[in-house]
Scaffold this motif. Structure first.
Motif, short mmCIF file in Angstrom:
data_model
loop_
_atom_site.label_atom_id
_atom_site.label_comp_id
_atom_site.label_asym_id
_atom_site.label_seq_id
_atom_site.Cartn_x
_atom_site.Cartn_y
_atom_site.Cartn_z
N CYS A 185 31.41 29.82 36.35
CA CYS A 185 32.70 30.52 36.24
C CYS A 185 33.17 30.68 34.81
O CYS A 185 34.30 31.09 34.57
N PHE B 112 43.95 34.90 37.88
CA PHE B 112 43.25 33.62 37.75
C PHE B 112 42.09 33.67 36.77
O PHE B 112 41.40 32.68 36.59
N LEU C 2 39.63 30.43 39.96
CA LEU C 2 39.46 30.42 41.42
C LEU C 2 38.08 29.88 41.81
O LEU C 2 37.92 29.31 42.89
N ARG C 3 37.10 30.11 40.95
CA ARG C 3 35.75 29.61 41.25
C ARG C 3 35.56 28.18 40.77
O ARG C 3 34.67 27.48 41.26
N SER D 186 49.49 29.35 41.02
CA SER D 186 49.60 30.34 42.09
C SER D 186 49.90 31.69 41.46
O SER D 186 50.49 31.77 40.39
N ASN E 6 37.11 31.63 35.27
CA ASN E 6 37.64 32.03 36.58
C ASN E 6 38.14 30.77 37.29
O ASN E 6 37.36 29.99 37.84
N THR F 202 47.80 38.07 42.37
CA THR F 202 46.51 38.76 42.37
C THR F 202 45.42 37.81 41.90
O THR F 202 45.68 36.86 41.14
N ARG F 203 44.18 38.11 42.32
CA ARG F 203 43.04 37.30 41.89
C ARG F 203 42.80 37.45 40.40
O ARG F 203 42.32 36.53 39.74
N GLN F 204 43.14 38.63 39.87
CA GLN F 204 42.93 38.92 38.45
C GLN F 204 43.68 37.91 37.56
O GLN F 204 43.20 37.55 36.49
#
Ligand code: SF4
Ligand code: SF4
Length: 174
Positions: A92, A151, A117-118, A144, A115, A147-149
């Motif tokens: 990540c 993170f 999230l990973r 939190s 990343n 959007t995923r972006q």
């Protein structure tokens, strides 16, 4: 049915007292009330905290969000050696190096993205880093976003993700 595989073993059968139910219900209420009163009287013995009004105390070495450390001239301490990205089991960390034009340093990251999230927060990147360039001591865990972006922590975010009051400068020599 005697001898049936579905028969309840003798030691698991309910007694007459238990089959009446009411005494057992009252016994359960009594135990719950005793625990409730103990927690009210001895508030210091509670093992739960009133989060988020009360923030948790982290143990030493708790692995939270990453941050990138600075050199004395406010540039990244990172030399883009790729050791952290190689050690990362979640793949990540993305690093793109560039020439610094300084023979003492040679390279620095033009792109350094994690990343979150990973990330599995294993801390191997911190262990692998030979020059104290990356740390996970921010104490920030409430990550939190909508959007995923958000993170994808880029170099700017990581260079300014220091906990309040902490020095951004690495203790390592130049
Ligand atoms: S903590 Fe582990 S998973 Fe997260 S970036 Fe570092 S090496 Fe990768
Ligand atoms: S953070 Fe450390 S291990 Fe990772 S590329 Fe930079 S200097 Fe190398």
């Amino acid at each position: 049915m005697p001898g049936s595989v579905y028969a309840i073993p003798r030691h698991e059968r309910l007694s007459w007292w238990e089959r009446v139910y009411l005494p057992e219900i009252l016994r359960g209420l009594w135990i719950t009330s005793v625990h409730l009163l103990k927690n009210i009287v001895r508030i210091d013995r509670r093992i739960t905290i009133e989060y988020p009004d009360v923030q948790p105390t982290f143990p030493v070495g708790y692995r939270a969000e990453h941050r990138l450390m600075w050199r004395p001239d406010d540039t990244p301490r990172c030399t883009a050696c790729m050791l952290c990205a190689t050690a990362c089991p979640a793949d990540c960390i993305e690093i793109v190096a560039e020439d610094v034009g300084d023979n003492r340093v040679e390279k620095r990251p033009r792109i350094f993205t994690i990343n979150e999230l990973r990330c599995v927060f294993c801390g191997l990147c911190v262990e692998a880093c030979p020059c104290d360039a990356i740390r996970m001591d921010t104490g920030k865990f409430e990550n939190s976003a909508y959007t995923r972006q958000e993170f994808l922590y880029d170099i700017t975010k990581l260079m300014h993700n220091h906990p309040e009051g902490a020095s951004p400068y690495s203790i390592a020599l130049y």
